[in-house]
Write an enzyme that holds these catalytic residues in place. Structure first.
Site, short mmCIF file in Angstrom:
data_model
loop_
_atom_site.label_atom_id
_atom_site.label_comp_id
_atom_site.label_asym_id
_atom_site.label_seq_id
_atom_site.Cartn_x
_atom_site.Cartn_y
_atom_site.Cartn_z
N ASP A 85 0.85 -1.19 0.00
CA ASP A 85 0.00 0.00 0.00
C ASP A 85 0.89 1.25 0.00
O ASP A 85 1.87 1.32 0.76
CB ASP A 85 -0.88 -0.05 1.26
CG ASP A 85 -2.01 0.97 1.24
OD1 ASP A 85 -2.46 1.34 0.15
OD2 ASP A 85 -2.45 1.36 2.35
N HIS A 86 0.58 2.22 -0.83
CA HIS A 86 1.34 3.48 -0.91
C HIS A 86 2.85 3.27 -1.08
O HIS A 86 3.65 3.82 -0.32
CB HIS A 86 1.06 4.36 0.31
CG HIS A 86 -0.34 4.90 0.32
ND1 HIS A 86 -0.76 5.92 -0.49
CD2 HIS A 86 -1.44 4.50 1.00
CE1 HIS A 86 -2.05 6.15 -0.30
NE2 HIS A 86 -2.49 5.30 0.60
N HIS A 180 -7.89 9.83 4.75
CA HIS A 180 -7.17 8.85 5.57
C HIS A 180 -7.31 9.25 7.03
O HIS A 180 -7.26 10.44 7.34
CB HIS A 180 -5.67 8.83 5.23
CG HIS A 180 -5.36 8.15 3.94
ND1 HIS A 180 -4.75 8.79 2.90
CD2 HIS A 180 -5.53 6.86 3.54
CE1 HIS A 180 -4.57 7.94 1.90
NE2 HIS A 180 -5.04 6.77 2.25
N GLY A 181 -7.46 8.28 7.91
CA GLY A 181 -7.60 8.62 9.33
C GLY A 181 -9.04 8.95 9.64
O GLY A 181 -9.91 8.85 8.79
N GLY A 209 -9.20 5.38 2.37
CA GLY A 209 -9.83 6.09 3.48
C GLY A 209 -11.27 5.63 3.67
O GLY A 209 -12.18 6.43 3.81
N SER A 211 -12.62 4.15 6.20
CA SER A 211 -13.11 4.11 7.59
C SER A 211 -14.03 5.29 7.85
O SER A 211 -13.75 6.40 7.42
CB SER A 211 -11.94 4.20 8.58
OG SER A 211 -11.12 3.06 8.44
N ASN A 230 -10.30 0.47 0.93
CA ASN A 230 -9.24 0.30 1.92
C ASN A 230 -9.72 0.72 3.31
O ASN A 230 -10.25 1.82 3.47
CB ASN A 230 -8.03 1.17 1.55
CG ASN A 230 -7.35 0.71 0.28
OD1 ASN A 230 -7.80 -0.22 -0.39
ND2 ASN A 230 -6.26 1.36 -0.07
N ASN A 232 -8.37 0.98 7.35
CA ASN A 232 -7.26 0.87 8.28
C ASN A 232 -7.64 1.43 9.65
O ASN A 232 -7.65 0.73 10.65
CB ASN A 232 -6.02 1.58 7.71
CG ASN A 232 -4.79 1.35 8.56
OD1 ASN A 232 -4.77 0.49 9.44
ND2 ASN A 232 -3.75 2.12 8.33
ZN LIG Z 1 -4.47 5.16 1.14
#
Ligand SMILES: [Zn+2]
Length: 305
Positions: A85-86, A180-181, A209, A211, A230, A232
């Site tokens: 990833d990334h 993200h986050g 992102g 979530s 995705n 996380n």
């Molecule tokens: Zn990402």
């Protein structure tokens, strides 16, 4: 079955309008937790390893070896992708391919488009020749990416068409308002632009992102065109909360397997819920007849590396 690539799971997801979840591995504990959840739902699954965590986890090869054995022992019946990833540089992506990752993402989203395309192409050439799939990124996902806080840059549909056509990537991360986050406030996904991009290109689209996006928004986004999502932050928060709760309610227990076990269970529960939300439950069976792309077919018929 051995580890598979994005080519074996995403076209099928796109056809049937569900999404395969990518769950990020933050420690080795995450691998059995994610696999256990995917097996319980009989779903295809992607284990994502962020480039910035590779060294912490002991390097590319340690990750590949551990994953291969855990999949062989505990998840042999479902398709599992091991995805970088990334990926930060062409060299890092190549190193992941050489170590046995079955998929890599190159994140050139911060670069000018021409440069992003040129570097992505170099990785596609290298990876496809070795039977490995590639994801690229267009636009910028907001929030914290590799420690850098950035704003949201909505992907331009024409850039997506160029990127897909000129690089032949197997999946395209298209930033359309996700972060993200954790979210502060309501996420604003540009559904209209998503439909336009999904109409214009065949390449399966990826939502980074994933979530904290409300269920109905997520399901609409998947229906309109995202085939890989995705996740996380949501797993990490569930892990933190469960461990915190366990320690405060059982101050006398010091055995790591109980403390971390509570966290592992919370990760598995989160992954399982997401798989169901994405519509991927019971989808592992589709791979009895192996939907694959031409690139992978060609590679399979000749010996690998
Ligand atoms: Zn990402």
């Amino acid at each position: 079955m051995p580890l598979v690539t994005l080519c074996e799971v995403l076209p099928e997801a796109k056809r049937h309008r569900y999404a395969v979840g990518q769950f990020n591995v933050n420690d080795f504990l995450w691998i059995p937790a994610i696999l256990e959840a995917a097996v319980a739902e009989y779903a295809p699954v992607i284990l994502g390893v962020s480039d910035r965590l590779v060294d912490y986890l002991g390097g590319f090869r340690s990750i590949v070896m551990a994953t291969q054995i855990l999949v062989e022992e505990h998840a042999a019946d479902i398709p599992v992708v091991l995805h970088l990833d990334h990926g930060r540089t062409v060299e890092r992506c190549k190193a992941a391919v050489d170590a046995g990752f079955t998929s890599v993402m190159f994140d050139g989203s911060h670069l000018p488009l021409d440069k992003n395309i040129a570097l992505t192409r170099a990785i596609v050439e290298y990876a496809h020749a070795r039977g490995v799939s590639v994801e690229a990124e267009i636009g910028q996902v907001g929030g914290i990416e590799d420690g850098v806080v950035s704003g949201i840059v909505y992907a331009n549909p024409d850039d997506c068409v160029r990127m897909a056509g000129e690089t032949k990537v197997d999946a395209l991360a298209v930033a359309l308002g996700s972060v993200h986050g954790p979210y502060t406030g309501e996420p604003k996904i540009d559904f209209e632009r998503l439909s336009v991009v999904a109409e214009k290109i065949e390449t399966p689209l990826v939502l980074h992102g994933g979530s904290g996006i409300p269920r109905e928004h997520m399901q609409l986004a998947i229906f309109l065109g995202y085939s890989k999502v995705n996740v996380n932050t949501e797993c990490s928060i569930a892990f933190r909360d469960a461990v915190q709760h366990f320690i405060s309610s059982n101050p006398e227990i010091y055995e790591p397997r109980f403390i971390l076990g509570a966290g592992r269970e919370a990760i598995a529960e989160t992954v399982q819920r997401k798989i169901v939300e994405f519509g991927a439950a019971k989808r592992a069976q589709a791979f009895g007849n192996r939907a694959t792309c031409n690139m992978i077919e060609r590679q399979r018929s000749s010996p690998r590396r």
